[in-house]
Design an enzyme around this catalytic site. Sequence first.
Site, PDB file in Angstrom:
ATOM      1  N   PRO A   1       0.836  -1.209   0.000  1.00 22.51           N
ATOM      2  CG  PRO A   1      -0.140  -1.123   2.128  1.00 22.51           C
ATOM      3  CD  PRO A   1       0.640  -2.025   1.210  1.00 22.51           C
ATOM      4  CG  LEU A   2       1.230   3.837  -3.424  1.00 22.66           C
ATOM      5  CD1 LEU A   2       0.380   2.699  -3.927  1.00 22.66           C
ATOM      6  CD2 LEU A   2       1.180   4.994  -4.401  1.00 22.66           C
ATOM      7  N   GLY A   3       2.271   4.939   0.749  1.00 26.28           N
ATOM      8  CA  GLY A   3       2.295   5.963   1.798  1.00 26.28           C
ATOM      9  C   GLY A   3       1.820   5.450   3.144  1.00 26.28           C
ATOM     10  CB  ALA A   4       0.408   2.371   4.163  1.00 23.12           C
ATOM     11  N   GLY A   5       3.634   3.401   5.301  1.00 22.36           N
ATOM     12  CA  GLY A   5       4.689   3.047   6.245  1.00 22.36           C
ATOM     13  C   GLY A   5       5.333   1.706   5.975  1.00 22.36           C
ATOM     14  CG  LEU A   6       3.413  -1.569   5.137  1.00 26.18           C
ATOM     15  CD1 LEU A   6       2.462  -2.652   4.619  1.00 26.18           C
ATOM     16  CD2 LEU A   6       4.025  -2.028   6.469  1.00 26.18           C
ATOM     17  N   GLY A   7       7.077   1.151   3.219  1.00 22.67           N
ATOM     18  CA  GLY A   7       8.234   1.336   2.336  1.00 22.67           C
ATOM     19  C   GLY A   7       7.941   1.117   0.859  1.00 22.67           C
TER      20      GLY A   7
ATOM     21  CB  ALA B   1      12.378   2.064   0.014  1.00 25.16           C
TER      22      ALA B   1
ATOM     23  CG  ASP C   1      12.204   3.225   4.526  1.00 26.64           C
ATOM     24  OD1 ASP C   1      12.598   3.211   5.697  1.00 26.64           O
ATOM     25  OD2 ASP C   1      11.056   3.562   4.190  1.00 26.64           O
TER      26      ASP C   1
HETATM   27  N1  LIG Z   1       2.878   1.205  -6.943  1.00 31.06           N
HETATM   28  C1  LIG Z   1       3.429   2.412  -7.125  1.00 31.06           C
HETATM   29  N2  LIG Z   1       3.426   3.008  -8.328  1.00 31.06           N
HETATM   30  C2  LIG Z   1       3.984   4.206  -8.500  1.00 31.06           C
HETATM   31  N3  LIG Z   1       4.559   4.941  -7.521  1.00 31.06           N
HETATM   32  C3  LIG Z   1       4.578   4.407  -6.297  1.00 31.06           C
HETATM   33  C4  LIG Z   1       4.023   3.114  -6.030  1.00 31.06           C
HETATM   34  N4  LIG Z   1       4.198   2.843  -4.728  1.00 31.06           N
HETATM   35  C5  LIG Z   1       4.825   3.927  -4.204  1.00 31.06           C
HETATM   36  N5  LIG Z   1       5.065   4.862  -5.124  1.00 31.06           N
HETATM   37  C6  LIG Z   1       5.680   6.174  -4.882  1.00 31.06           C
HETATM   38  O1  LIG Z   1       5.976   6.265  -3.484  1.00 31.06           O
HETATM   39  C7  LIG Z   1       5.183   7.290  -2.842  1.00 31.06           C
HETATM   40  C8  LIG Z   1       4.797   6.843  -1.437  1.00 31.06           C
HETATM   41  O2  LIG Z   1       5.966   6.835  -0.652  1.00 31.06           O
HETATM   42  P1  LIG Z   1       6.015   7.272   0.883  1.00 31.06           P
HETATM   43  O3  LIG Z   1       5.198   8.498   1.103  1.00 31.06           O
HETATM   44  O4  LIG Z   1       7.438   7.311   1.298  1.00 31.06           O
HETATM   45  O5  LIG Z   1       5.273   6.085   1.617  1.00 31.06           O
HETATM   46  P2  LIG Z   1       5.739   4.589   1.915  1.00 31.06           P
HETATM   47  O6  LIG Z   1       7.141   4.473   1.454  1.00 31.06           O
HETATM   48  O7  LIG Z   1       5.580   4.449   3.397  1.00 31.06           O
HETATM   49  O8  LIG Z   1       4.789   3.694   1.222  1.00 31.06           O
HETATM   50  C9  LIG Z   1       4.000   7.475  -3.790  1.00 31.06           C
HETATM   51  O9  LIG Z   1       3.434   8.773  -3.675  1.00 31.06           O
HETATM   52  C10 LIG Z   1       4.668   7.281  -5.154  1.00 31.06           C
HETATM   53  O10 LIG Z   1       5.398   8.423  -5.543  1.00 31.06           O
HETATM   54  C1  LIG Z   2      10.249   8.467   8.768  1.00 33.65           C
HETATM   55  C2  LIG Z   2      11.358   7.659   8.096  1.00 33.65           C
HETATM   56  O1  LIG Z   2      12.320   7.297   9.108  1.00 33.65           O
HETATM   57  C3  LIG Z   2      10.816   6.348   7.518  1.00 33.65           C
HETATM   58  C4  LIG Z   2       9.751   6.522   6.455  1.00 33.65           C
HETATM   59  O2  LIG Z   2       9.225   5.253   6.074  1.00 33.65           O
HETATM   60  P1  LIG Z   2       8.011   5.175   5.042  1.00 33.65           P
HETATM   61  O3  LIG Z   2       8.409   5.910   3.810  1.00 33.65           O
HETATM   62  O4  LIG Z   2       6.819   5.806   5.704  1.00 33.65           O
HETATM   63  O5  LIG Z   2       7.800   3.713   4.811  1.00 33.65           O
HETATM   64  C5  LIG Z   2      12.047   8.512   7.043  1.00 33.65           C
HETATM   65  C6  LIG Z   2      13.373   7.970   6.540  1.00 33.65           C
HETATM   66  O6  LIG Z   2      14.025   7.180   7.253  1.00 33.65           O
HETATM   67  O7  LIG Z   2      13.781   8.360   5.430  1.00 33.65           O
HETATM   68 MG   LIG Z   3       8.749   5.850   1.775  1.00 33.55          MG
END
Ligand SMILES: Nc1ncnc2c1ncn2[C@@H]1O[C@H](COP(=O)(O)OP(=O)(O)O)[C@@H](O)[C@H]1O
Ligand SMILES: C[C@@](O)(CCOP(=O)(O)O)CC(=O)O
Ligand SMILES: [Mg+2]
Length: 328
Positions: free
Chosen positions: A112-118, A121, A164
């Site tokens: 899932p996007l932007g949910a803390g599961l990387g 990365a 990450d």
């Molecule tokens: N499946 C995907 N397709 C395209 N971009 C993605 C996808 N998953 C993540 N991203 C990129 O990563 C961003 C989310 O990253 P972030 O806010 O760091 O959250 P997390 O790394 O915790 O999921 C999205 O806004 C997008 O730019």
């Molecule tokens: C908050 C932080 O420590 C982790 C962010 O993790 P995520 O993108 O929310 O999965 C930022 C970082 O380490 O770059």
């Molecule tokens: Mg991230």
Amino acid sequence: MTVSSAPGKVYLFGEHAVVYGEPAVPCAIELRARVEVNRRDDGKLRVHAEDLSLDGFTVEYSGTTDDRPDVNVSESLLSAATEYVDEAIEQVRAVTGEDDVGFDVTIESDIPLGAGLGSSAAVVVAAIDAATRELGTTLEPVELAERAYRTEYEVQDGQASRADTFCSATGGAVRVEGDDCRSIDAPDLPFVIGFDGGAGDTGQLVAGVRTLREEYDFAEDTVETVGDLVRAGEDALADGDLEELGQLMDFNHGLLSALGVSSRSLDRMVWAARDAGALGAKLTGAGGGGCIVALDPTPETETALSFTPGCEDAFRAELAEEGVRQLE
Ligand SMILES: Nc1ncnc2c1ncn2[C@@H]1O[C@H](COP(=O)(O)OP(=O)(O)O)[C@@H](O)[C@H]1O
Ligand SMILES: C[C@@](O)(CCOP(=O)(O)O)CC(=O)O
Ligand SMILES: [Mg+2]
């Protein structure tokens, strides 16, 4: 055509504080992003991303602001959606010296996007690995992780750690402190994840902690305390002491709350997990919304979370021993 995949992660401990040089322990999990790239000679970047919250879209552009794709969403939403991939391709151009190369990029992700599961990365690691290989260059995992880190650093306005990206590139459990990144042994960790269906903006949440830390000594102390906690957690990890690990996860969640990065739904899921008998529970990643991670070898936490209002999905996550994987 070249295809790579890379795993997401949970933080056992240490997110946010790791940005200021404290140690952190993220663990890769078996949810992966898969990125396919094909070289284009017209210099354009065409991204097809079915899992983006923009409802799935295909865009074609050359990366300059006057050539943005014609999709009916705000500029800020669009740039948030595309900037990690854009910057990953910039890193590929820099490392290969092929400044004018373009790509068709197709992304499929279980994370899932932007949910803390990387998710960011995993997408960046897989994209850089696939695109460099498409150009005939194979990066060692450490260099791949470094380029992926630079991508996150640029997108998050100079506020990122290596945690990450190193974890996604190498897999397994890792310990990151500044630029010292290493794989560590971990016992079998019974991770349960609760997802509230939401997301947090990593850049904004990191910036919020930075401001708090500049303004209040307590926030600076809190960040240092997270570092002490992680050091205690390393001993518990080495001893395989799940009870102590759980207790330290609970403390870590409290410290993250003090830094203002928890939310009502994250707190609700954390408490539901604790009430169900989890050994410990905390938010994972940037916070603001998204996921919690709990430790529970029994089915109780997963069941309790699945009945918790505001929890959209609850599932078990296995440690991913393998990091980036070259598929084609
Ligand atoms: N499946 C995907 N397709 C395209 N971009 C993605 C996808 N998953 C993540 N991203 C990129 O990563 C961003 C989310 O990253 P972030 O806010 O760091 O959250 P997390 O790394 O915790 O999921 C999205 O806004 C997008 O730019
Ligand atoms: C908050 C932080 O420590 C982790 C962010 O993790 P995520 O993108 O929310 O999965 C930022 C970082 O380490 O770059
Ligand atoms: Mg991230």
